[in-house]
Design a protein around this motif. Structure first.
Motif, PDB file in Angstrom:
ATOM      1  N   UNK A 152       1.128  -1.370  -0.084  1.00  0.00           N
ATOM      2  CA  UNK A 152      -0.267  -0.173   0.081  1.00  0.00           C
ATOM      3  C   UNK A 152       0.937   1.407   0.265  1.00  0.00           C
ATOM      4  N   UNK A 153       1.563   0.854   0.566  1.00  0.00           N
ATOM      5  CA  UNK A 153       2.357   2.684   1.076  1.00  0.00           C
ATOM      6  C   UNK A 153       3.548   2.778  -0.167  1.00  0.00           C
ATOM      7  N   UNK A 154       3.915   1.764  -0.987  1.00  0.00           N
ATOM      8  CA  UNK A 154       4.475   1.397  -2.482  1.00  0.00           C
ATOM      9  C   UNK A 154       3.595   2.132  -3.263  1.00  0.00           C
ATOM     10  N   UNK A 155       2.248   2.100  -3.565  1.00  0.00           N
ATOM     11  CA  UNK A 155       1.292   2.264  -4.210  1.00  0.00           C
ATOM     12  C   UNK A 155       1.533   3.798  -4.095  1.00  0.00           C
ATOM     13  N   UNK A 156       0.687   3.920  -3.030  1.00  0.00           N
ATOM     14  CA  UNK A 156       1.297   5.512  -2.326  1.00  0.00           C
ATOM     15  C   UNK A 156       2.328   6.272  -3.445  1.00  0.00           C
ATOM     16  N   UNK A 157       3.490   5.560  -2.653  1.00  0.00           N
ATOM     17  CA  UNK A 157       4.454   6.648  -3.641  1.00  0.00           C
ATOM     18  C   UNK A 157       4.139   6.536  -4.989  1.00  0.00           C
ATOM     19  N   UNK A 158       4.092   5.809  -5.502  1.00  0.00           N
ATOM     20  CA  UNK A 158       4.533   5.726  -7.112  1.00  0.00           C
ATOM     21  C   UNK A 158       3.001   6.411  -7.478  1.00  0.00           C
ATOM     22  N   UNK A 159       1.711   6.441  -6.932  1.00  0.00           N
ATOM     23  CA  UNK A 159       1.442   7.719  -7.486  1.00  0.00           C
ATOM     24  C   UNK A 159       2.217   9.338  -7.521  1.00  0.00           C
ATOM     25  N   UNK A 160       2.456   9.335  -6.219  1.00  0.00           N
ATOM     26  CA  UNK A 160       3.596  11.163  -5.774  1.00  0.00           C
ATOM     27  C   UNK A 160       3.813  10.701  -7.404  1.00  0.00           C
ATOM     28  N   UNK A 161       4.923   9.413  -7.820  1.00  0.00           N
ATOM     29  CA  UNK A 161       5.953   9.812  -8.833  1.00  0.00           C
ATOM     30  C   UNK A 161       5.203  10.250 -10.209  1.00  0.00           C
ATOM     31  N   UNK A 162       3.650   9.570 -10.095  1.00  0.00           N
ATOM     32  CA  UNK A 162       3.154   9.265 -11.437  1.00  0.00           C
ATOM     33  C   UNK A 162       2.614  10.643 -11.647  1.00  0.00           C
ATOM     34  N   UNK A 163       2.500  11.784 -10.259  1.00  0.00           N
ATOM     35  CA  UNK A 163       2.141  12.850 -11.122  1.00  0.00           C
ATOM     36  C   UNK A 163       3.032  13.583 -11.078  1.00  0.00           C
ATOM     37  N   UNK A 164       4.325  13.482 -10.640  1.00  0.00           N
ATOM     38  CA  UNK A 164       5.274  14.401 -10.760  1.00  0.00           C
ATOM     39  C   UNK A 164       6.150  14.073 -12.612  1.00  0.00           C
ATOM     40  N   UNK A 165       5.781  12.783 -12.642  1.00  0.00           N
ATOM     41  CA  UNK A 165       6.728  12.569 -14.182  1.00  0.00           C
ATOM     42  C   UNK A 165       5.703  12.833 -15.152  1.00  0.00           C
ATOM     43  N   UNK A 166       4.262  13.493 -14.676  1.00  0.00           N
ATOM     44  CA  UNK A 166       2.900  13.985 -15.821  1.00  0.00           C
ATOM     45  C   UNK A 166       3.245  15.339 -15.994  1.00  0.00           C
ATOM     46  N   UNK A 167       3.516  15.962 -14.931  1.00  0.00           N
ATOM     47  CA  UNK A 167       3.710  17.143 -14.651  1.00  0.00           C
ATOM     48  C   UNK A 167       5.110  17.272 -15.714  1.00  0.00           C
ATOM     49  N   UNK A 168       6.621  16.616 -14.973  1.00  0.00           N
ATOM     50  CA  UNK A 168       7.406  16.572 -16.043  1.00  0.00           C
ATOM     51  C   UNK A 168       7.384  16.624 -17.454  1.00  0.00           C
ATOM     52  N   UNK A 169       6.307  15.559 -18.203  1.00  0.00           N
ATOM     53  CA  UNK A 169       6.591  15.250 -19.257  1.00  0.00           C
ATOM     54  C   UNK A 169       5.812  17.423 -19.371  1.00  0.00           C
TER      55      UNK A 169
END
Length: 246
Positions: free
Chosen positions: A192-209
Motif C-alpha cells: 500500500x505504501x509503495x502504491x502511494x509513493x508510485x502515485x506521487x511519482x506518477x504525478x511528478x512524471x506527468x508534470x515533468x512531461x
C-alpha cells in the motif's frame, strides 16, 4: 500473427518487448534465481515457515521495484520510444505505435515477475510438472487471446493477450500455492505504501512531461533522461519518507 498485420507491426512489438523485458530480467529473473537455493534448502530441511516468509519477502521487494516500473512504462511509453528509437527509419508514427504496445506489455509485467518468483517454490518442492502445466496453459491463453483481440486492436491486441496470459499464470500459481499454505499476505501493508509513493511519482512524471513538452523543447533523449531521473528521485524520496523501502 503479427506478420498478418500492416507493415511495421512486428517491429513495434519487438521494440516494445525489448523495453518491457528490462525490468523483467533485472527484477523477476534475478529474484527468482537468487530465491531458488534458499527455498530448496528450506524445503529440504522441512521448514515451511521459512518458505512462506521467503516468498513474501521476495514479492514485497519485487513490488517495490516493479510497481513504479509499470507506472513508468504506462505513463512514459511514448517518451521512452522517442528517446531510445526515433532515429533513421524509425519515425514518430512508429514510436506512437510501439508505445501503445509497450503500455499493454507493461500492464502484464507484475504477472510475469510474479511467475518468475512463484515458480521457484514449485521447483524447490520437486514439482516441475506444475510449472510445465501452467506454462502450457499460459501459451493456450496467449494464442486464444491473440486470435480474439488482434482483429479488434491489431498489434496492441497481441501485446495485451501476452499481458493477460502472464497475469493468468500468476493467478493460477497463487491459487495452487495457497492450497499448500505457502501464500502470505505479510507484504500487503508495504504494498500500500509503495502504491502511494508510485502515485506521487506518477504525478511528478506527468508534470515533468508537460513542462518539457510545452516549455523546454529538448531533444527526446534528454527529455527521457530528465523524466526517468526526476521520477526516480521523487519515488525514492517518497518511499524513504513514508517507510516503504523493504
Amino acid at each position: 500473427l503479427a506478420s498478418l498485420l500492416p507493415v511495421g507491426a512486428i517491429s513495434w512489438l519487438y521494440y516494445a518487448d525489448r523495453v518491457a523485458q528490462l525490468p523483467l530480467g533485472i527484477v523477476g529473473i534475478a529474484l527468482g534465481t537468487a530465491l531458488l537455493p534458499r527455498l530448496a534448502a528450506a524445503e529440504a530441511g522441512s521448514r515451511p515457515a521459512e518458505v512462506l516468509d521467503s516468498l513474501a519477502e521476495a514479492v514485497g521487494l519485487a513490488g517495490f521495484l516493479v510497481i513504479p516500473a509499470v507506472a513508468g512504462l504506462v505513463l512514459c511509453g511514448l517518451s521512452i520510444m522517442q528517446g531510445l528509437f526515433v532515429y533513421g527509419a524509425f519515425d514518430e508514427s512508429d514510436a506512437q505505435m510501439a508505445a501503445l504496445a509497450l503500455t499493454a506489455y507493461g500492464c502484464g509485467l507484475p504477472g510475469f515477475v510474479m511467475v518468475k518468483i512463484l515458480q521457484t517454490a514449485f521447483y524447490a518442492a520437486g514439482q516441475p510438472g506444475i510449472v510445465l502445466k501452467v506454462s502450457l496453459t499460459t501459451v493456450a491463453i496467449n494464442v486464444a487471446g491473440s486470435l480474439l483481440l488482434m482483429p479488434v486492436l491489431g498489434h496492441v491486441g497481441l501485446a495485451l493477450a501476452t499481458a493477460i496470459s502472464g497475469t493468468a499464470a500468476a493467478t493460477i500459481m497463487v491459487v495452487l500455492l495457497a492450497r499448500q499454505n505457502l501464500v502470505s499476505v505479510a507484504f500487503l501493508p508495504g504494498l500500500g505504501k509503495i502504491i502511494l509513493a508510485t502515485a506521487v511519482m506518477g504525478a511528478a512524471v506527468m508534470s515533468l512531461q508537460y513542462g518539457l513538452d510545452h516549455f523546454l523543447h529538448l531533444p527526446a533523449a534528454f527529455d527521457l533522461v530528465m523524466i526517468v531521473g526526476g521520477g526516480g528521485a521523487v519515488y525514492a524520496l517518497m518511499c524513504y519518507s513514508i517507510g516503504a523501502v523493504p
